[in-house]
Design an enzyme around this catalytic site. Structure first.
Site, PDB file in Angstrom:
ATOM      1  N   ASP A  66      -5.726   3.773  -5.459  1.00  0.00           N
ATOM      2  CA  ASP A  66      -4.675   3.733  -6.509  1.00  0.00           C
ATOM      3  C   ASP A  66      -5.142   3.427  -7.883  1.00  0.00           C
ATOM      4  OD1 ASP A  66      -1.825   3.698  -7.285  1.00  0.00           O
ATOM      5  OD2 ASP A  66      -1.572   1.756  -6.746  1.00  0.00           O
ATOM      6  N   ARG A 120       3.301  -0.073   9.006  1.00  0.00           N
ATOM      7  CA  ARG A 120       2.037   0.623   9.302  1.00  0.00           C
ATOM      8  C   ARG A 120       1.700   1.549  10.512  1.00  0.00           C
ATOM      9  NH1 ARG A 120      -1.430  -2.572   5.939  1.00  0.00           N
ATOM     10  NH2 ARG A 120      -0.723  -4.787   5.560  1.00  0.00           N
ATOM     11  N   PHE A 147       4.890   6.120  -3.779  1.00  0.00           N
ATOM     12  CA  PHE A 147       4.513   4.923  -2.957  1.00  0.00           C
ATOM     13  C   PHE A 147       4.641   5.393  -1.526  1.00  0.00           C
ATOM     14  CE2 PHE A 147       4.702   1.005  -0.711  1.00  0.00           C
ATOM     15  CZ  PHE A 147       3.732   0.381  -1.328  1.00  0.00           C
ATOM     16  N   GLU A 188     -11.318   3.012   2.831  1.00  0.00           N
ATOM     17  CA  GLU A 188     -10.248   2.708   2.434  1.00  0.00           C
ATOM     18  C   GLU A 188      -9.029   3.343   2.881  1.00  0.00           C
ATOM     19  OE1 GLU A 188      -8.315   0.400   1.260  1.00  0.00           O
ATOM     20  OE2 GLU A 188      -8.868  -0.172  -0.736  1.00  0.00           O
TER      21      GLU A 188
END
Ligand code: IMP
Length: 177
Positions: A103, A165, A152, A99
């Protein structure tokens, strides 16, 4: 304009991945007739997985699952749906679920339960990042890159609405005020 602040540098990421690869190779020694199965959670894990598998020195095969837990934006819906399942058999084999970030824990908890139904010999979790401040579901991360504060983050595979990304570092997303 939105800003970026580097939280984890390219160099720090690569150093930690080399350590994780060595640890995995040592703990999950596989044979070529029963290779380790490394399963990436799309899409966020694809860069981490690509770097990690090249640091693992035991025979392995790669597959992917995709799960959706987030709509647009930065908050979890809590509901996880499987949108792509594995294609290779994992019964009796050692599996590592890879992963990008844990979170709330909903996604990993759902996916490990789902994979357990395929009767692998073992399931381990490798995650580049862990954000304990937001954890709801208890999950065991066997191979963890970094624990981070409640930011975040984007980059190194992690996105905001499918963007960012490709950034080489893990950076803090700072929306414009
Ligand atoms: P969980 O189910 O809440 O543990 O969330 C896991 C998924 O949420 C991850 O695979 C990411 O796709 C997404 N996510 C959680 N936090 C972040 C973040 O800080 N940046 C980008 N994506 C995140």
């Amino acid at each position: 304009m939105s800003g970026y602040k580097v939280l984890i540098s390219e160099q720090q990421i690569q150093k930690r991945i080399a350590e994780l690869g060595a640890e995995i190779s040592q703990k999950l020694k596989s044979s070529s007739d029963k290779p380790l199965v490394v399963i990436g959670v799309l899409k966020g894990s694809f860069i981490f997985l690509a770097d990690l598998v090249r640091k693992i020195s035991t025979p392995l095969e790669i597959d992917f699952v995709e799960a959706s837990s987030y709509g647009a934006g930065t908050t979890s819906s809590g509901e996880v749906k499987l949108t792509r399942d594995i294609k290779i058999p994992i019964a009796g084999r050692d599996v590592i679920l890879v992963e990008d970030i844990v979170d709330t824990g909903h996604t990993i908890s759902f996916l490990t339960q789902h994979l357990a139904a395929h009767k692998p010999r073992s399931i381990s979790v490798a995650s580049l990042l862990f954000k304990p401040a937001r954890q709801i579901k208890e999950v065991k991360i066997d191979f963890l890159g970094f624990t981070i504060d409640d930011y975040f983050v984007i980059g190194y595979g992690l996105d905001l609405n499918n963007k960012f990304r490709e950034i080489k570092e893990v950076v803090i997303y700072e929306p414009s005020k």
